[in-house]
Design a protein around this motif. Sequence first.
Motif, PDB file in Angstrom:
ATOM      1  N   ASN A  10       0.812  -1.216   0.000  1.00  0.00           N
ATOM      2  CA  ASN A  10       0.000   0.000   0.000  1.00  0.00           C
ATOM      3  C   ASN A  10       0.849   1.272   0.000  1.00  0.00           C
ATOM      4  O   ASN A  10       0.726   2.126  -0.893  1.00  0.00           O
ATOM      5  CB  ASN A  10      -0.894  -0.084   1.256  1.00  0.00           C
ATOM      6  CG  ASN A  10      -1.874   1.036   1.357  1.00  0.00           C
ATOM      7  OD1 ASN A  10      -2.314   1.564   0.347  1.00  0.00           O
ATOM      8  ND2 ASN A  10      -2.209   1.405   2.570  1.00  0.00           N
ATOM      9  N   ALA A  11       1.730   1.412   0.980  1.00  0.00           N
ATOM     10  CA  ALA A  11       2.537   2.628   1.082  1.00  0.00           C
ATOM     11  C   ALA A  11       3.416   2.804  -0.162  1.00  0.00           C
ATOM     12  O   ALA A  11       3.514   3.904  -0.716  1.00  0.00           O
ATOM     13  CB  ALA A  11       3.400   2.574   2.337  1.00  0.00           C
ATOM     14  N   LYS A  14       1.365   4.077  -3.017  1.00  0.00           N
ATOM     15  CA  LYS A  14       0.928   5.471  -2.849  1.00  0.00           C
ATOM     16  C   LYS A  14       2.062   6.441  -3.168  1.00  0.00           C
ATOM     17  O   LYS A  14       1.846   7.497  -3.772  1.00  0.00           O
ATOM     18  CB  LYS A  14       0.432   5.690  -1.412  1.00  0.00           C
ATOM     19  CG  LYS A  14      -0.954   5.112  -1.168  1.00  0.00           C
ATOM     20  CD  LYS A  14      -1.568   5.667   0.112  1.00  0.00           C
ATOM     21  CE  LYS A  14      -1.074   4.956   1.337  1.00  0.00           C
ATOM     22  NZ  LYS A  14      -1.600   5.478   2.603  1.00  0.00           N
ATOM     23  N   GLY A 111       4.812  -3.182   7.147  1.00  0.00           N
ATOM     24  CA  GLY A 111       3.639  -4.027   6.895  1.00  0.00           C
ATOM     25  C   GLY A 111       4.040  -5.431   6.483  1.00  0.00           C
ATOM     26  O   GLY A 111       5.127  -5.918   6.822  1.00  0.00           O
ATOM     27  N   GLY A 112       3.153  -6.096   5.721  1.00  0.00           N
ATOM     28  CA  GLY A 112       3.406  -7.473   5.329  1.00  0.00           C
ATOM     29  C   GLY A 112       3.748  -7.600   3.849  1.00  0.00           C
ATOM     30  O   GLY A 112       4.699  -8.296   3.469  1.00  0.00           O
ATOM     31  N   THR A 113       3.000  -6.877   3.003  1.00  0.00           N
ATOM     32  CA  THR A 113       3.214  -7.051   1.561  1.00  0.00           C
ATOM     33  C   THR A 113       4.509  -6.387   1.103  1.00  0.00           C
ATOM     34  O   THR A 113       5.376  -7.027   0.497  1.00  0.00           O
ATOM     35  CB  THR A 113       2.011  -6.485   0.774  1.00  0.00           C
ATOM     36  OG1 THR A 113       0.824  -7.111   1.241  1.00  0.00           O
ATOM     37  CG2 THR A 113       2.161  -6.745  -0.713  1.00  0.00           C
ATOM     38  N   GLY A 114       4.644  -5.099   1.405  1.00  0.00           N
ATOM     39  CA  GLY A 114       5.843  -4.375   0.976  1.00  0.00           C
ATOM     40  C   GLY A 114       7.099  -4.984   1.571  1.00  0.00           C
ATOM     41  O   GLY A 114       8.071  -5.266   0.855  1.00  0.00           O
ATOM     42  N   MET A 138       9.880   3.163   3.501  1.00  0.00           N
ATOM     43  CA  MET A 138       9.353   3.960   4.605  1.00  0.00           C
ATOM     44  C   MET A 138       9.509   3.168   5.903  1.00  0.00           C
ATOM     45  O   MET A 138       9.015   2.037   6.012  1.00  0.00           O
ATOM     46  CB  MET A 138       7.867   4.270   4.368  1.00  0.00           C
ATOM     47  CG  MET A 138       7.628   5.370   3.352  1.00  0.00           C
ATOM     48  SD  MET A 138       8.136   4.956   1.679  1.00  0.00           S
ATOM     49  CE  MET A 138       6.746   4.017   1.125  1.00  0.00           C
ATOM     50  N   PRO A 140       8.695   2.422   9.775  1.00  0.00           N
ATOM     51  CA  PRO A 140       7.507   2.675  10.598  1.00  0.00           C
ATOM     52  C   PRO A 140       7.820   3.569  11.792  1.00  0.00           C
ATOM     53  O   PRO A 140       8.957   3.606  12.273  1.00  0.00           O
ATOM     54  CB  PRO A 140       7.122   1.263  11.078  1.00  0.00           C
ATOM     55  CG  PRO A 140       8.375   0.471  11.020  1.00  0.00           C
ATOM     56  CD  PRO A 140       9.174   1.029   9.887  1.00  0.00           C
ATOM     57  N   GLU A 144       3.839   2.790  16.220  1.00  0.00           N
ATOM     58  CA  GLU A 144       3.111   1.670  15.584  1.00  0.00           C
ATOM     59  C   GLU A 144       3.280   0.368  16.369  1.00  0.00           C
ATOM     60  O   GLU A 144       2.519  -0.571  16.181  1.00  0.00           O
ATOM     61  CB  GLU A 144       3.602   1.470  14.149  1.00  0.00           C
ATOM     62  CG  GLU A 144       3.170   2.571  13.202  1.00  0.00           C
ATOM     63  CD  GLU A 144       3.552   2.246  11.769  1.00  0.00           C
ATOM     64  OE1 GLU A 144       3.153   1.188  11.259  1.00  0.00           O
ATOM     65  OE2 GLU A 144       4.276   3.061  11.162  1.00  0.00           O
ATOM     66  N   ASN A 171       9.174   7.710   8.947  1.00  0.00           N
ATOM     67  CA  ASN A 171       7.842   8.239   9.263  1.00  0.00           C
ATOM     68  C   ASN A 171       7.818   8.974  10.597  1.00  0.00           C
ATOM     69  O   ASN A 171       7.077   9.940  10.756  1.00  0.00           O
ATOM     70  CB  ASN A 171       6.811   7.103   9.292  1.00  0.00           C
ATOM     71  CG  ASN A 171       6.388   6.679   7.901  1.00  0.00           C
ATOM     72  OD1 ASN A 171       6.807   7.274   6.912  1.00  0.00           O
ATOM     73  ND2 ASN A 171       5.571   5.645   7.821  1.00  0.00           N
ATOM     74  N   TYR A 185       0.246  10.847   6.390  1.00  0.00           N
ATOM     75  CA  TYR A 185       0.829  10.057   5.301  1.00  0.00           C
ATOM     76  C   TYR A 185       0.756  10.815   3.973  1.00  0.00           C
ATOM     77  O   TYR A 185       1.688  10.802   3.177  1.00  0.00           O
ATOM     78  CB  TYR A 185       0.096   8.718   5.150  1.00  0.00           C
ATOM     79  CG  TYR A 185       0.487   7.673   6.176  1.00  0.00           C
ATOM     80  CD1 TYR A 185       1.709   7.730   6.827  1.00  0.00           C
ATOM     81  CD2 TYR A 185      -0.360   6.619   6.473  1.00  0.00           C
ATOM     82  CE1 TYR A 185       2.063   6.763   7.766  1.00  0.00           C
ATOM     83  CE2 TYR A 185      -0.010   5.646   7.407  1.00  0.00           C
ATOM     84  CZ  TYR A 185       1.204   5.728   8.053  1.00  0.00           C
ATOM     85  OH  TYR A 185       1.552   4.777   8.967  1.00  0.00           O
ATOM     86  N   ASN A 189       3.961  11.627   1.838  1.00  0.00           N
ATOM     87  CA  ASN A 189       4.136  11.061   0.497  1.00  0.00           C
ATOM     88  C   ASN A 189       4.451  12.153  -0.528  1.00  0.00           C
ATOM     89  O   ASN A 189       5.272  11.956  -1.422  1.00  0.00           O
ATOM     90  CB  ASN A 189       2.899  10.266   0.075  1.00  0.00           C
ATOM     91  CG  ASN A 189       2.666   9.073   0.989  1.00  0.00           C
ATOM     92  OD1 ASN A 189       3.540   8.709   1.771  1.00  0.00           O
ATOM     93  ND2 ASN A 189       1.499   8.459   0.896  1.00  0.00           N
TER      94      ASN A 189
HETATM   95  P1  GDP Z   1       1.539  -3.419   3.171  1.00  0.00           P
HETATM   96  O1  GDP Z   1       0.530  -3.055   2.124  1.00  0.00           O
HETATM   97  O2  GDP Z   1       1.230  -4.737   3.840  1.00  0.00           O
HETATM   98  O3  GDP Z   1       2.932  -3.386   2.692  1.00  0.00           O
HETATM   99  O4  GDP Z   1       1.410  -2.378   4.354  1.00  0.00           O
HETATM  100  P2  GDP Z   1       1.273  -0.789   4.252  1.00  0.00           P
HETATM  101  O5  GDP Z   1       2.031  -0.309   3.090  1.00  0.00           O
HETATM  102  O6  GDP Z   1      -0.168  -0.394   4.364  1.00  0.00           O
HETATM  103  O7  GDP Z   1       1.962  -0.321   5.579  1.00  0.00           O
HETATM  104  C1  GDP Z   1       3.295  -0.659   5.871  1.00  0.00           C
HETATM  105  C2  GDP Z   1       3.946   0.442   6.665  1.00  0.00           C
HETATM  106  O8  GDP Z   1       4.119   1.554   5.824  1.00  0.00           O
HETATM  107  C3  GDP Z   1       3.158   0.938   7.856  1.00  0.00           C
HETATM  108  O9  GDP Z   1       3.570   0.218   8.996  1.00  0.00           O
HETATM  109  C4  GDP Z   1       3.533   2.385   7.942  1.00  0.00           C
HETATM  110  O10 GDP Z   1       4.707   2.550   8.694  1.00  0.00           O
HETATM  111  C5  GDP Z   1       3.851   2.757   6.516  1.00  0.00           C
HETATM  112  N1  GDP Z   1       2.808   3.460   5.756  1.00  0.00           N
HETATM  113  C6  GDP Z   1       1.557   3.049   5.422  1.00  0.00           C
HETATM  114  N2  GDP Z   1       0.973   3.939   4.587  1.00  0.00           N
HETATM  115  C7  GDP Z   1       1.880   4.927   4.391  1.00  0.00           C
HETATM  116  C8  GDP Z   1       1.900   6.106   3.611  1.00  0.00           C
HETATM  117  O11 GDP Z   1       0.960   6.453   2.902  1.00  0.00           O
HETATM  118  N3  GDP Z   1       3.037   6.862   3.662  1.00  0.00           N
HETATM  119  C9  GDP Z   1       4.112   6.526   4.432  1.00  0.00           C
HETATM  120  N4  GDP Z   1       5.163   7.335   4.448  1.00  0.00           N
HETATM  121  N5  GDP Z   1       4.130   5.417   5.153  1.00  0.00           N
HETATM  122  C10 GDP Z   1       3.043   4.619   5.128  1.00  0.00           C
END
Ligand code: GDP
Length: 390
Positions: A10-11, A14, A111-114, A138, A140, A144, A171, A185, A189
């Motif tokens: 996700n991050a 984005k 997170g898990g995917t990234g 990024m 955490p 968190e 972050n 966020y 971003n």
């Molecule tokens: P994933 O989709 O499983 O990889 O998980 P996410 O990308 O949603 O979140 C993983 C980590 O990225 C979180 O623990 C946050 O620290 C960070 N994160 C999530 N969303 C954002 C974002 O929009 N911007 C930034 N800078 N960090 C983010």
Amino acid sequence: MKLATIGVGNAGSKVIDRMVEFEQATGRDLCRHTLVINTARTDLAKPEHVPEDRRLLIGETHKKAKGHGVGGDAAIGAEVAQTEIDDIRRIFDDVEIHEVDAILVAAGLGGGTGSGAAPVVIEELQKMYDEPVYGLGMLPGEYEGGRPALNAARSLQSFVNKVDNFVAFDNDAWRSRGQTIEEGYEEMNRELATRIVTLLAAGEVDESEVGENAMDSSDIMRTMEVGGVSSIGYASTGVDTPDDGLLSRFSEEEVSNMESTDAAKIKGLVRRAVNSRLTVPCGVASAERALIIFAGPPGEISRKGVESARDWLEQETETVDVLAGDDPRTDSDTLAAVVLLSNVTDTPRINEIQDQAVDAQDTIQQQEAVREEEIESLITDDDNDLDPIV
Ligand code: GDP
């Protein structure tokens, strides 16, 4: 530079989306190919600037993911990417790699995917192509908790071992009071996209004027080739719209005074870039190489200023490997200085994440052991007279 950009999770997705938005808004042409990969269908729908056919859902048939994400479990993220590596490889078939100078893979490490899938993707890209693969991660925030810190500390090892250079974004350092997490966020971003695009878009050949002091992609790549973790500083200032023939109205002495003011402005901008919030706070002197890019109207970039800014950064970083050059943007109404500090080894936040991760790992192991004992005691009668049926 010309880039193929890949957001994983996700991050990561984005940030790639914001990079494309920023380059379009500023007339740059950096991201020649974009791709986002996710295990969650809903998150895959979020980017606004990534074409539909450049979004890859993985893990749809995985017994735990099923298109709904991996619940912050990096091991599942990695497993899914490994299982579906052929699909991931196939989507690169459309990418004309000879058109790009490098590949950038972005992910949130907590997170898990990234954190899990991105290192698998990077490993594959390194096997497939000769071009450098850069990571953008990024870190955490402390708030968190332990699990994201553990994911991040482990993923960071994989990232840094596999990429040609890893740009970190903290972050925690970028969190502001009075914002929701989402608002925070969003702002982060955009700030990150501004820095990474201003840095990497320099040296591309486009319609902008190419001067003799223009930074070349190979200079940026040379600064990054040392590997390790890097941090980016940035500062900008508004510039007046050019007024042709303005200088002819002033005396020579007045013009010379203006030039020294311009030089001081340039040097001041670089000091501000380095001394304000870096993408990851670090000891500047620990950088192995550094690079400064001035992006803005060529007339605003004083040569004297560039020289003294470079000298100053050489002293600060205690290295002679400091390059400085321009990214001429004739129509821009801002002058920006972006500073890349490559391979910084003094980054306290990374040590903190590692400490938090070790604590989290210990706690998780203890809790698992206690839980096993508790379950055993729950299902066993007091005198252990009963046997299970099968
Ligand atoms: P994933 O989709 O499983 O990889 O998980 P996410 O990308 O949603 O979140 C993983 C980590 O990225 C979180 O623990 C946050 O620290 C960070 N994160 C999530 N969303 C954002 C974002 O929009 N911007 C930034 N800078 N960090 C983010």
